[in-house]
Design a protein around this motif. Structure first.
Motif, PDB file in Angstrom:
ATOM      1  N   THR A  77     117.618   0.676  12.722  1.00 17.81           N
ATOM      2  CA  THR A  77     117.132   1.227  13.992  1.00 17.81           C
ATOM      3  C   THR A  77     117.965   2.447  14.389  1.00 17.81           C
ATOM      4  O   THR A  77     117.414   3.475  14.805  1.00 17.81           O
ATOM      5  CB  THR A  77     117.224   0.153  15.110  1.00 17.81           C
ATOM      6  OG1 THR A  77     116.577  -1.024  14.624  1.00 17.81           O
ATOM      7  CG2 THR A  77     116.554   0.611  16.378  1.00 17.81           C
ATOM      8  N   SER A  89     117.027   5.351  12.255  1.00 15.13           N
ATOM      9  CA  SER A  89     115.706   5.838  12.628  1.00 15.13           C
ATOM     10  C   SER A  89     115.786   6.725  13.880  1.00 15.13           C
ATOM     11  O   SER A  89     115.176   7.782  13.939  1.00 15.13           O
ATOM     12  CB  SER A  89     114.800   4.637  12.865  1.00 15.13           C
ATOM     13  OG  SER A  89     113.556   5.055  13.321  1.00 15.13           O
ATOM     14  N   HIS A  90     116.575   6.298  14.870  1.00 16.05           N
ATOM     15  CA  HIS A  90     116.759   7.096  16.089  1.00 16.05           C
ATOM     16  C   HIS A  90     117.432   8.423  15.770  1.00 16.05           C
ATOM     17  O   HIS A  90     117.078   9.462  16.302  1.00 16.05           O
ATOM     18  CB  HIS A  90     117.614   6.330  17.107  1.00 16.05           C
ATOM     19  CG  HIS A  90     116.856   5.236  17.776  1.00 16.05           C
ATOM     20  ND1 HIS A  90     117.460   4.272  18.538  1.00 16.05           N
ATOM     21  CD2 HIS A  90     115.531   4.938  17.780  1.00 16.05           C
ATOM     22  CE1 HIS A  90     116.549   3.436  18.993  1.00 16.05           C
ATOM     23  NE2 HIS A  90     115.369   3.809  18.536  1.00 16.05           N
ATOM     24  N   LYS A 102     112.783   9.441  12.223  1.00 10.29           N
ATOM     25  CA  LYS A 102     111.779   9.003  11.250  1.00 10.29           C
ATOM     26  C   LYS A 102     111.904   7.487  11.082  1.00 10.29           C
ATOM     27  O   LYS A 102     112.948   6.913  11.354  1.00 10.29           O
ATOM     28  CB  LYS A 102     112.041   9.670   9.889  1.00 10.29           C
ATOM     29  CG  LYS A 102     111.708  11.151   9.847  1.00 10.29           C
ATOM     30  CD  LYS A 102     111.830  11.666   8.414  1.00 10.29           C
ATOM     31  CE  LYS A 102     111.227  13.046   8.241  1.00 10.29           C
ATOM     32  NZ  LYS A 102     112.004  14.131   8.845  1.00 10.29           N
ATOM     33  N   GLY A 103     110.830   6.872  10.620  1.00 15.74           N
ATOM     34  CA  GLY A 103     110.863   5.432  10.395  1.00 15.74           C
ATOM     35  C   GLY A 103     111.776   5.077   9.234  1.00 15.74           C
ATOM     36  O   GLY A 103     111.894   5.838   8.279  1.00 15.74           O
ATOM     37  N   VAL A 104     112.432   3.936   9.329  1.00 10.64           N
ATOM     38  CA  VAL A 104     113.334   3.489   8.256  1.00 10.64           C
ATOM     39  C   VAL A 104     112.986   2.068   7.847  1.00 10.64           C
ATOM     40  O   VAL A 104     112.892   1.176   8.693  1.00 10.64           O
ATOM     41  CB  VAL A 104     114.815   3.559   8.712  1.00 10.64           C
ATOM     42  CG1 VAL A 104     115.736   2.943   7.676  1.00 10.64           C
ATOM     43  CG2 VAL A 104     115.236   4.992   9.003  1.00 10.64           C
ATOM     44  N   ASP A 105     112.726   1.882   6.567  1.00  7.53           N
ATOM     45  CA  ASP A 105     112.446   0.539   6.034  1.00  7.53           C
ATOM     46  C   ASP A 105     113.709  -0.080   5.494  1.00  7.53           C
ATOM     47  O   ASP A 105     114.597   0.628   5.017  1.00  7.53           O
ATOM     48  CB  ASP A 105     111.460   0.646   4.859  1.00  7.53           C
ATOM     49  CG  ASP A 105     110.032   0.795   5.333  1.00  7.53           C
ATOM     50  OD1 ASP A 105     109.748   0.339   6.459  1.00  7.53           O
ATOM     51  OD2 ASP A 105     109.216   1.367   4.585  1.00  7.53           O
ATOM     52  N   VAL A 140     114.212   5.977   4.230  1.00  7.19           N
ATOM     53  CA  VAL A 140     113.504   6.791   5.234  1.00  7.19           C
ATOM     54  C   VAL A 140     112.075   6.957   4.744  1.00  7.19           C
ATOM     55  O   VAL A 140     111.836   7.435   3.637  1.00  7.19           O
ATOM     56  CB  VAL A 140     114.175   8.175   5.389  1.00  7.19           C
ATOM     57  CG1 VAL A 140     113.444   8.999   6.446  1.00  7.19           C
ATOM     58  CG2 VAL A 140     115.638   8.016   5.757  1.00  7.19           C
ATOM     59  N   LYS A 141     111.123   6.527   5.581  1.00  5.56           N
ATOM     60  CA  LYS A 141     109.722   6.429   5.148  1.00  5.56           C
ATOM     61  C   LYS A 141     109.143   7.715   4.578  1.00  5.56           C
ATOM     62  O   LYS A 141     108.671   7.745   3.460  1.00  5.56           O
ATOM     63  CB  LYS A 141     108.860   5.932   6.308  1.00  5.56           C
ATOM     64  CG  LYS A 141     108.895   4.412   6.414  1.00  5.56           C
ATOM     65  CD  LYS A 141     108.100   3.948   7.614  1.00  5.56           C
ATOM     66  CE  LYS A 141     108.353   2.466   7.848  1.00  5.56           C
ATOM     67  NZ  LYS A 141     107.996   2.057   9.199  1.00  5.56           N
TER      68      LYS A 141
END
Lengths: 203, 156
Positions: free
Chosen positions: A25, A28-29, A33-36, A172-173
């Motif tokens: 999280t 990602s912030h 970007k979204g992070v899996d 990172v997506k």
């Protein structure tokens, strides 16, 4: 001391998930970007076994690491391979480096700061969940063969017992860049964390 | 062409054949090479720590994880292959300090590993004829047993 069972390792993995989730999280912030994240890969063994599983590689990586002290002893590592280290550094410092050899001090500082934020988020989350007082050292960074930097960390933690290691990949997506998180617990701390976990989960 | 044998961390290998012994990812660890230059017998160990702390487990065999025990193992191996233990040479590689802050102000485990290797080689009357130690970078080592030549490399 009794060996840790499969079931108990599963419970510890849950705890690591909480820590790693917070790191994901935070990441990602930071980059917008979204992070899996992957489920933790678990390994237990003497320092040389762990070294030979993870560090039997002469691959050059950026290794940001800090020690965990307080109610448990351990270490957390954030590892970037060469290509992704360059990608992350470029993203953070808005540079256009082609290779890790082009890195200036500010690039390493930026990655060190990423480590500080991600690992810090993990430790805070773990401490909160387990109701433990956890402190961490200032982050340290090495750019060299993974095995070479692992040596020193492993021998700091334990010399003759068995360590517990969890590995989580953060991706990172949209950018297909990956960082690896390693959580290392010394043998005594594995027990402590386990007891606390069982208390919390009411198991 | 001579074949290559890879020595992992906490392992060792001794040979009298025309082989290359290599090891990588040497950070604070120390790679120790001991050889009989006349008989072309030699070996390499990749040790992590100066010595064992728990002496109580006497039944546990020697391991190349520790500097002192790895030197013993190399000497035993060379002796078994018919080497002359009175005329041995040694070279050591590694003992770096990879992180600035780790181990606080002291010189770290790498320095202790180098010191232990030197002390123990001296105690066993093995001449130290070369070293590439210290600093803050990892190393790779490749030993040509027959020629008695040790090549050291780094990635940074």
């Amino acid at each position: 001391m009794k060996k840790i069972t499969e079931e108990q390792i599963g419970q510890l993995a849950e705890v690591v998930n909480i820590g790693a989730g917070n790191a994901a999280t935070a990441m990602s912030h930071m980059i917008g970007k979204g992070v899996d994240m992957t489920v933790p890969f678990i390994h237990t063994g003497a320092i040389e076994d762990i070294h030979n599983v993870l560090g039997d590689t002469n691959e050059v990586v950026v290794n940001v690491f800090f020690r965990i002290h307080g109610d448990m002893e351990g270490a957390m590592l954030l590892i970037f391979n060469k290509k992704d280290a360059v990608g992350f550094a470029n993203m953070l410092t808005k540079s256009n480096h082609k290779d890790i050899k082009d890195f200036q001090d500010e690039d390493l500082s930026a990655l060190q700061e990423v480590g500080n934020i991600l690992l810090g988020a993990s430790v805070t989350a773990l401490g909160k969940f387990l109701d433990m007082n956890l402190l961490h050292s200032i982050p340290d960074v090495s750019v060299d063969m993974l095995g070479a930097s692992l040596d020193e960390i492993l021998v700091e933690l334990d010399t003759e017992g068995s360590l517990l290691l969890f590995e989580v990949d953060l991706t990172v997506k949209e950018a297909a860049k990956t960082g690896k998180l390693y959580f290392l617990f010394d043998p005594k701390s594995s027990k402590t964390v386990l007891e606390k976990t069982q208390e919390k989960l009411g198991a | 062409m001579s074949s290559t044998v890879n020595v992992k961390t906490a392992e060792y290998y001794v040979t009298d054949k025309e082989e290359i012994i290599e090891t990588g990812s040497i950070g604070s660890c120390v790679a120790i090479v001991i050889f009989d230059p006349a008989a072309h017998i030699g070996g390499m160990a990749h040790a992590m720590l100066p010595e064992r702390h728990t002496r109580s487990q006497a039944s546990v065999g020697k391991t190349a994880k520790f500097v002192d025990e790895s030197i013993d193992l190399l000497l035993e191996g060379i002796r078994e292959l018919g080497g002359d233990v009175k005329h041995l040479n040694a070279k050591i590689v590694g003992g770096a300090k990879m992180f600035k802050h780790l181990s606080g102000d002291n010189k770290g485990i790498g320095f202790q590993n180098i010191e232990a290797a030197k002390k123990y080689l001296k105690a066993k009357h093995v001449a130290l004829t070369g070293e590439d130690t210290g600093g803050s970078h990892g190393r790779l080592a490749e030993f040509n047993v027959h020629a008695g030549i040790l090549k050291v490399d780094s990635k940074i």
